[in-house]
Design a protein around this motif. Structure first.
Motif, PDB file in Angstrom:
ATOM      1  N   LYS A 126     -20.922  -9.635  -3.402  1.00 29.98           N
ATOM      2  CA  LYS A 126     -20.221  -9.500  -4.686  1.00 29.98           C
ATOM      3  C   LYS A 126     -21.149  -9.099  -5.838  1.00 29.98           C
ATOM      4  O   LYS A 126     -20.798  -8.234  -6.632  1.00 29.98           O
ATOM      5  CB  LYS A 126     -19.479 -10.793  -5.017  1.00 29.98           C
ATOM      6  N   PRO A 127     -22.365  -9.667  -5.937  1.00 26.89           N
ATOM      7  CA  PRO A 127     -23.258  -9.265  -7.035  1.00 26.89           C
ATOM      8  C   PRO A 127     -23.676  -7.795  -7.003  1.00 26.89           C
ATOM      9  O   PRO A 127     -24.221  -7.278  -7.971  1.00 26.89           O
ATOM     10  CB  PRO A 127     -24.481 -10.169  -6.859  1.00 26.89           C
ATOM     11  N   TYR A 128     -23.405  -7.110  -5.896  1.00 26.56           N
ATOM     12  CA  TYR A 128     -23.819  -5.723  -5.728  1.00 26.56           C
ATOM     13  C   TYR A 128     -22.640  -4.753  -5.806  1.00 26.56           C
ATOM     14  O   TYR A 128     -22.732  -3.618  -5.355  1.00 26.56           O
ATOM     15  CB  TYR A 128     -24.590  -5.564  -4.412  1.00 26.56           C
ATOM     16  N   GLY A 129     -21.529  -5.222  -6.372  1.00 26.68           N
ATOM     17  CA  GLY A 129     -20.380  -4.353  -6.599  1.00 26.68           C
ATOM     18  C   GLY A 129     -19.357  -4.321  -5.487  1.00 26.68           C
ATOM     19  O   GLY A 129     -18.392  -3.557  -5.560  1.00 26.68           O
ATOM     20  N   VAL A 130     -19.538  -5.125  -4.461  1.00 30.31           N
ATOM     21  CA  VAL A 130     -18.583  -5.172  -3.358  1.00 30.31           C
ATOM     22  C   VAL A 130     -17.402  -6.046  -3.786  1.00 30.31           C
ATOM     23  O   VAL A 130     -17.578  -7.147  -4.289  1.00 30.31           O
ATOM     24  CB  VAL A 130     -19.249  -5.728  -2.083  1.00 30.31           C
ATOM     25  N   VAL A 131     -16.193  -5.521  -3.595  1.00 37.48           N
ATOM     26  CA  VAL A 131     -14.979  -6.271  -3.917  1.00 37.48           C
ATOM     27  C   VAL A 131     -14.350  -6.757  -2.616  1.00 37.48           C
ATOM     28  O   VAL A 131     -14.715  -6.314  -1.524  1.00 37.48           O
ATOM     29  CB  VAL A 131     -13.976  -5.408  -4.723  1.00 37.48           C
ATOM     30  N   ASP A 132     -13.387  -7.656  -2.734  1.00 36.51           N
ATOM     31  CA  ASP A 132     -12.776  -8.270  -1.544  1.00 36.51           C
ATOM     32  C   ASP A 132     -12.269  -7.235  -0.551  1.00 36.51           C
ATOM     33  O   ASP A 132     -12.394  -7.412   0.662  1.00 36.51           O
ATOM     34  CB  ASP A 132     -11.636  -9.202  -1.954  1.00 36.51           C
ATOM     35  N   GLU A 133     -11.719  -6.140  -1.038  1.00 38.71           N
ATOM     36  CA  GLU A 133     -11.153  -5.121  -0.162  1.00 38.71           C
ATOM     37  C   GLU A 133     -12.224  -4.383   0.652  1.00 38.71           C
ATOM     38  O   GLU A 133     -11.899  -3.675   1.604  1.00 38.71           O
ATOM     39  CB  GLU A 133     -10.337  -4.103  -0.959  1.00 38.71           C
ATOM     40  N   ASP A 134     -13.497  -4.527   0.287  1.00 39.46           N
ATOM     41  CA  ASP A 134     -14.583  -3.876   1.019  1.00 39.46           C
ATOM     42  C   ASP A 134     -14.945  -4.606   2.315  1.00 39.46           C
ATOM     43  O   ASP A 134     -15.678  -4.073   3.140  1.00 39.46           O
ATOM     44  CB  ASP A 134     -15.835  -3.778   0.143  1.00 39.46           C
ATOM     45  N   VAL A 135     -14.457  -5.822   2.464  1.00 35.42           N
ATOM     46  CA  VAL A 135     -14.764  -6.625   3.647  1.00 35.42           C
ATOM     47  C   VAL A 135     -13.455  -7.220   4.152  1.00 35.42           C
ATOM     48  O   VAL A 135     -12.846  -8.041   3.479  1.00 35.42           O
ATOM     49  CB  VAL A 135     -15.772  -7.746   3.325  1.00 35.42           C
ATOM     50  N   LYS A 136     -13.017  -6.788   5.342  1.00 34.64           N
ATOM     51  CA  LYS A 136     -11.719  -7.216   5.856  1.00 34.64           C
ATOM     52  C   LYS A 136     -11.840  -7.833   7.241  1.00 34.64           C
ATOM     53  O   LYS A 136     -12.573  -7.337   8.087  1.00 34.64           O
ATOM     54  CB  LYS A 136     -10.765  -6.020   5.941  1.00 34.64           C
TER      55      LYS A 136
END
Length: 112
Positions: free
Chosen positions: A18-28
């Motif tokens: 998350k601190p690197y710009g990854v949002v929930d939808e990036d990891v499923k």
């Protein structure tokens, strides 16, 4: 059991990246029975964490007793169990929390 494990791993990766710009939808977490990886990463998440995840949750695996032995011998250190089957590559078995601590260090270093 397997679905909960996939969701746990998904949540830990989301938290880590998350601190690197990854949002929930990036990891499923994939649906049970779907082929391929159990936890799918977007190109951004994969760049930060270049791994492929397969989750297996069973009542018992043959590695638990040897891992418990490594835990007893570890004292204050992190236990690592190294296993190798005939004609197979050696594998390192570590605690999931410790694995994500290592990955967090690596991601921080690469994104300074």
């Amino acid at each position: 059991k397997g679905r909960r494990l996939q969701q746990l791993v998904r949540d830990r990766i989301q938290e880590l990246l998350k601190p690197y710009g990854v949002v929930d939808e990036d990891v499923k977490s994939t649906t049970m029975g779907e082929g391929g990886e159990d936890v799918q990463l977007s190109p951004l998440a994969r760049r930060l964490l270049p791994i492929s995840i397969e989750c297996k949750s069973h009542k018992a695996f043959a590695v638990y007793k040897p891992f418990e032995q490594s835990q007893k011998a570890a004292g204050k250190n992190q236990p690592v169990l190294i296993i190798k089957g005939d004609h197979k590559q050696p594998l390192a078995i570590i605690d999931l929390g410790y694995y994500f601590e290592l990955e967090a260090c690596r991601v921080r270093e690469e994104n300074k």
